[in-house]
Design a protein around this motif. Structure first.
Motif, mmCIF file in Angstrom:
data_model
loop_
_atom_site.group_PDB
_atom_site.id
_atom_site.type_symbol
_atom_site.label_atom_id
_atom_site.label_comp_id
_atom_site.label_asym_id
_atom_site.label_seq_id
_atom_site.Cartn_x
_atom_site.Cartn_y
_atom_site.Cartn_z
ATOM 1 N N GLY A 164 0.854 -1.172 0.000
ATOM 2 C CA GLY A 164 0.000 0.000 0.000
ATOM 3 C C GLY A 164 0.893 1.226 0.000
ATOM 4 O O GLY A 164 2.077 1.159 -0.347
ATOM 5 N N GLU A 165 0.335 2.327 0.425
ATOM 6 C CA GLU A 165 1.101 3.573 0.444
ATOM 7 C C GLU A 165 2.165 3.575 1.541
ATOM 8 O O GLU A 165 3.288 4.032 1.324
ATOM 9 C CB GLU A 165 0.147 4.754 0.641
ATOM 10 N N SER A 166 1.842 3.053 2.722
ATOM 11 C CA SER A 166 2.764 3.105 3.864
ATOM 12 C C SER A 166 3.356 1.760 4.268
ATOM 13 O O SER A 166 4.318 1.716 5.025
ATOM 14 C CB SER A 166 2.046 3.688 5.082
ATOM 15 N N TRP A 167 2.765 0.660 3.792
ATOM 16 C CA TRP A 167 3.179 -0.667 4.215
ATOM 17 C C TRP A 167 3.369 -1.596 3.016
ATOM 18 O O TRP A 167 2.695 -1.447 1.994
ATOM 19 C CB TRP A 167 2.137 -1.289 5.146
ATOM 20 N N GLU A 168 4.242 -2.580 3.178
ATOM 21 C CA GLU A 168 4.361 -3.674 2.220
ATOM 22 C C GLU A 168 4.336 -4.973 3.015
ATOM 23 O O GLU A 168 4.677 -4.988 4.202
ATOM 24 C CB GLU A 168 5.634 -3.558 1.379
ATOM 25 N N ALA A 169 3.913 -6.042 2.359
ATOM 26 C CA ALA A 169 3.776 -7.310 3.078
ATOM 27 C C ALA A 169 4.198 -8.470 2.190
ATOM 28 O O ALA A 169 4.175 -8.394 0.963
ATOM 29 C CB ALA A 169 2.340 -7.506 3.553
ATOM 30 N N GLU A 170 4.558 -9.550 2.882
ATOM 31 C CA GLU A 170 4.941 -10.787 2.213
ATOM 32 C C GLU A 170 4.371 -11.944 3.017
ATOM 33 O O GLU A 170 4.450 -11.948 4.244
ATOM 34 C CB GLU A 170 6.463 -10.882 2.151
ATOM 35 N N TYR A 171 3.804 -12.909 2.313
ATOM 36 C CA TYR A 171 3.232 -14.097 2.939
ATOM 37 C C TYR A 171 3.913 -15.299 2.293
ATOM 38 O O TYR A 171 3.646 -15.632 1.139
ATOM 39 C CB TYR A 171 1.719 -14.116 2.695
ATOM 40 N N TYR B 5 3.458 -21.025 7.435
ATOM 41 C CA TYR B 5 3.520 -19.714 6.811
ATOM 42 C C TYR B 5 4.347 -18.760 7.670
ATOM 43 O O TYR B 5 4.494 -18.950 8.873
ATOM 44 C CB TYR B 5 2.118 -19.133 6.592
ATOM 45 N N VAL B 6 4.852 -17.727 7.014
ATOM 46 C CA VAL B 6 5.474 -16.596 7.683
ATOM 47 C C VAL B 6 4.890 -15.357 7.025
ATOM 48 O O VAL B 6 5.011 -15.173 5.810
ATOM 49 C CB VAL B 6 7.012 -16.595 7.554
ATOM 50 N N PHE B 7 4.224 -14.520 7.808
ATOM 51 C CA PHE B 7 3.609 -13.284 7.318
ATOM 52 C C PHE B 7 4.405 -12.115 7.887
ATOM 53 O O PHE B 7 4.581 -12.011 9.091
ATOM 54 C CB PHE B 7 2.143 -13.220 7.756
ATOM 55 N N THR B 8 4.875 -11.239 7.005
ATOM 56 C CA THR B 8 5.715 -10.118 7.418
ATOM 57 C C THR B 8 5.174 -8.829 6.827
ATOM 58 O O THR B 8 4.875 -8.772 5.629
ATOM 59 C CB THR B 8 7.168 -10.311 6.932
ATOM 60 N N ILE B 9 5.040 -7.797 7.668
ATOM 61 C CA ILE B 9 4.717 -6.472 7.166
ATOM 62 C C ILE B 9 5.885 -5.548 7.502
ATOM 63 O O ILE B 9 6.560 -5.715 8.523
ATOM 64 C CB ILE B 9 3.398 -5.898 7.730
ATOM 65 N N THR B 10 6.117 -4.584 6.621
ATOM 66 C CA THR B 10 7.220 -3.645 6.801
ATOM 67 C C THR B 10 6.724 -2.233 6.507
ATOM 68 O O THR B 10 6.092 -1.997 5.466
ATOM 69 C CB THR B 10 8.387 -3.982 5.844
ATOM 70 N N PHE B 11 7.020 -1.317 7.425
ATOM 71 C CA PHE B 11 6.696 0.091 7.221
ATOM 72 C C PHE B 11 7.622 0.637 6.149
ATOM 73 O O PHE B 11 8.834 0.413 6.191
ATOM 74 C CB PHE B 11 6.873 0.859 8.542
ATOM 75 N N LYS B 12 7.075 1.350 5.166
ATOM 76 C CA LYS B 12 7.864 1.819 4.039
ATOM 77 C C LYS B 12 8.598 3.130 4.321
ATOM 78 O O LYS B 12 9.514 3.493 3.585
ATOM 79 C CB LYS B 12 6.968 1.981 2.807
ATOM 80 N N GLY B 13 8.217 3.822 5.396
ATOM 81 C CA GLY B 13 8.890 5.063 5.755
ATOM 82 C C GLY B 13 10.140 4.780 6.579
ATOM 83 O O GLY B 13 10.566 3.637 6.737
#
Length: 148
Positions: free
Chosen positions: A35-42, A65-73
């Motif tokens: 998205g605009e502020s976050w990216e994710a990987e599953y 599974y491993v679900f990871t979100i990362t702040f893009k800022g």
């Protein structure tokens, strides 16, 4: 006698192999999106086994599974956050996590993992992600990176 034992073992192995009607499929998918502020990987992997027992088709599935979100800022932009909640929703299951920070967070990447038996996430599935942090919300979709 030793020769007879070896022949018996060989015959048993041949019989057991011939009777095995199992088909084993291993799979591994990586779903990504942002998205605009976050990216994710599953990351999703597992094994499904199809077989037949007394004329009835059998099926089993084990996955992880491993679900990871990362702040893009930047990390500095993220320092003022007090609460973070994120979730994913797939046809075969979902997960969520809520975190409250009394101190500024040291990281901008957050992970949750697990596994199950039963239903399987499909290769062409679209996984929905929702991230809430303080008074902000963002949602986006993850698709299999091979479909990008």
């Amino acid at each position: 006698m030793k020769h007879l034992t070896m022949v018996s073992i060989f015959i048993m192995i041949m019989i057991l192999t011939a009777c095995s009607n199992e088909e084993v499929n291993n799979y591994e998918y990586t779903f990504i999106g942002e998205g605009e502020s976050w990216e994710a990987e599953y990351l999703y992997e597992g094994t499904e086994v199809w077989g037949e027992e007394e004329g009835v088709i059998t099926y089993s599935n084990e996955d992880s599974y491993v679900f990871t979100i990362t702040f893009k800022g930047s990390k500095e932009e993220f320092q003022s956050i007090e609460k973070l909640a994120f979730s994913y929703d797939a046809r075969a299951g979902n997960g969520s996590k809520v975190m409250e920070f009394k101190e500024p967070p040291n990281d901008i990447m957050f992970t949750m993992s697990g596994g199950s038996t039963g239903a399987k996430v499909q290769e062409d599935e679209i996984i929905k992600v929702i991230v809430n942090w303080d008074d902000f919300e963002e949602s986006f979709e993850l698709i299999n990176q091979e479909k990008y």
